[in-house]
Design a protein around this motif. Structure first.
Motif, mmCIF file in Angstrom:
data_model
loop_
_atom_site.group_PDB
_atom_site.id
_atom_site.type_symbol
_atom_site.label_atom_id
_atom_site.label_comp_id
_atom_site.label_asym_id
_atom_site.label_seq_id
_atom_site.Cartn_x
_atom_site.Cartn_y
_atom_site.Cartn_z
ATOM 1 N N LEU A 112 0.706 -1.312 -0.170
ATOM 2 C CA LEU A 112 -0.066 -0.091 -0.060
ATOM 3 C C LEU A 112 0.888 1.325 0.074
ATOM 4 O O LEU A 112 0.300 2.367 0.017
ATOM 5 N N GLY A 113 2.112 1.020 0.261
ATOM 6 C CA GLY A 113 3.136 2.125 0.177
ATOM 7 C C GLY A 113 3.396 2.677 1.663
ATOM 8 O O GLY A 113 2.493 2.356 2.452
ATOM 9 N N ALA A 114 4.603 3.122 1.683
ATOM 10 C CA ALA A 114 5.210 3.305 3.138
ATOM 11 C C ALA A 114 5.085 4.749 3.612
ATOM 12 O O ALA A 114 5.398 5.090 4.802
ATOM 13 N N GLY A 115 4.436 5.494 2.980
ATOM 14 C CA GLY A 115 4.325 6.857 3.086
ATOM 15 C C GLY A 115 3.184 7.368 4.126
ATOM 16 O O GLY A 115 2.482 6.583 4.407
ATOM 17 N N GLN A 144 -0.451 6.904 3.297
ATOM 18 C CA GLN A 144 -1.155 5.727 3.014
ATOM 19 C C GLN A 144 -1.409 5.120 4.554
ATOM 20 O O GLN A 144 -1.894 3.868 4.379
ATOM 21 N N GLN A 145 -0.929 5.777 5.562
ATOM 22 C CA GLN A 145 -0.986 5.098 6.787
ATOM 23 C C GLN A 145 -2.616 4.637 7.237
ATOM 24 O O GLN A 145 -2.662 3.333 7.654
ATOM 25 N N ARG A 205 -2.943 1.239 5.587
ATOM 26 C CA ARG A 205 -2.302 0.321 6.200
ATOM 27 C C ARG A 205 -2.951 -0.017 7.277
ATOM 28 O O ARG A 205 -3.001 -1.396 7.597
ATOM 29 N N GLN A 206 -3.281 0.838 8.084
ATOM 30 C CA GLN A 206 -3.908 0.148 9.466
ATOM 31 C C GLN A 206 -5.350 -0.457 9.284
ATOM 32 O O GLN A 206 -5.677 -1.218 9.984
ATOM 33 N N LEU A 207 -5.979 -0.080 8.046
ATOM 34 C CA LEU A 207 -7.175 -0.867 7.778
ATOM 35 C C LEU A 207 -6.851 -2.417 7.425
ATOM 36 O O LEU A 207 -7.518 -3.111 7.731
ATOM 37 N N HIS A 208 -5.667 -2.386 6.509
ATOM 38 C CA HIS A 208 -5.432 -3.779 6.011
ATOM 39 C C HIS A 208 -4.650 -4.572 7.288
ATOM 40 O O HIS A 208 -4.598 -5.832 7.107
#
Lengths: 180, 100
Positions: free
Chosen positions: A52-55, A58-59, A62-65
């Motif tokens: 999802l990307g590290a930026g 995208q947080q 990322r938290q959702l996934h």
């Protein structure tokens, strides 16, 4: 900010060595559990960043996934990876990916086996009160978790495509292996 | 699931003699025990207990050298028994474990 996975790994070592003479059972059990969760969170941290990307933007994604990763599914796919690297062709679900997986077979095998092993050790440490766990067990498992993390980093440095694929497998493993 | 392996043969394949034959040296275990077991989900598994001599340091047991030997033990059992009976490796020393 230090990653949760690395803090857990430090905690695992601290709990295993805090009591110099005879360690408390609770310390050893928590140490083993922390080693498993160190690797579990490391794999998810890495996978969500890769997919999802590290930026910072995208947080939220990322938290959702993060919560989509399932312990048992991850262990099952790890077993499939071990089989793909060890069994004769056509006898495993990931057979079609064997050429891809075999490029870094030693490190992939290490990551997959360690995850499966640690998960079982964690279950026993947390729930099986009959089982006696030793400091040696706890230190070995912390070292194993560290070795698996290092193995992932080696593969990532050499070939990002493979860790991307592994991240997909960890998230959607059962779907991927059913479709081939 | 029906076992298609012999526990005694498995034990022989990872005996201390075999471990030495494969080039591993100190710290060597005193024995390797293998017992049929089940995992937390109820699936078939093997419990492999590698027993080191009394006084073997925790540092030695957690060393990379020992990890390679334990990995060989697990791999040898996996090859013979198959991943349907996953071998979970535990280590201990002859002088016991933790305080309960």
């Amino acid at each position: 900010m230090p990653r949760l996975s690395l803090e857990l790994l430090q905690q695992a070592n601290r709990l295993a060595t805090n009591e110099p003479r005879r360690p408390r059972s609770a310390s050893i059990r928590r140490s083993i559990s922390a080693s498993y969760y160190a690797l579990f969170h490391f794999l998810i941290e890495e996978s969500t960043e890769l997919l999802l990307g590290a930026g910072g933007k995208q947080q939220a994604f990322r938290q959702l996934h993060y919560r989509s990763f399932q312990h048992n599914e991850m262990a099952n796919i790890c077993k499939e990876v071990v089989d793909a690297l060890a069994l004769p062709p056509k006898k495993c679900k990931l057979d079609a990916f064997r050429p891809l997986l075999s490029v870094h077979s030693t490190d992939l095998d290490l990551i997959a086996r360690t995850f499966k092993d640690l998960q079982e050790h964690r279950h026993r440490a947390d729930y099986d009160i009959r089982k006696v766990h030793t400091r040696a067990d706890a230190l070995k498992l912390a070292a194993d978790a560290r070795a698996a993390i290092d193995a992932w980093r080696r593969i990532k440095k050499a070939d990002r495509g493979i860790v991307n694929f592994l991240a997909l497998l960890l998230l959607y493993g059962q779907v991927v292996s059913m479709r081939v | 699931m029906t076992e298609d392996f012999d526990i005694e043969e498995l034990k022989d394949s990872v005996s201390v003699t075999e471990i030495k034959k494969h080039g591993f040296d100190a710290p060597l275990p005193n024995s390797v025990e293998i017992m049929p077991s089940s995992d937390h989900a109820g699936g078939p598994a093997l419990e492999v207990i590698v027993v080191f001599p009394k006084g073997t340091s925790d540092k030695d047991i957690a060393s990379r050298k020992t990890a390679q030997m334990l990995s060989w033990v697990q791999n040898t059992i996996l090859e013979k028994a198959g991943s349907g009976y996953w071998p979970y490796v535990f280590v201990k020393t002859d002088d016991g474990g933790c305080q309960d």
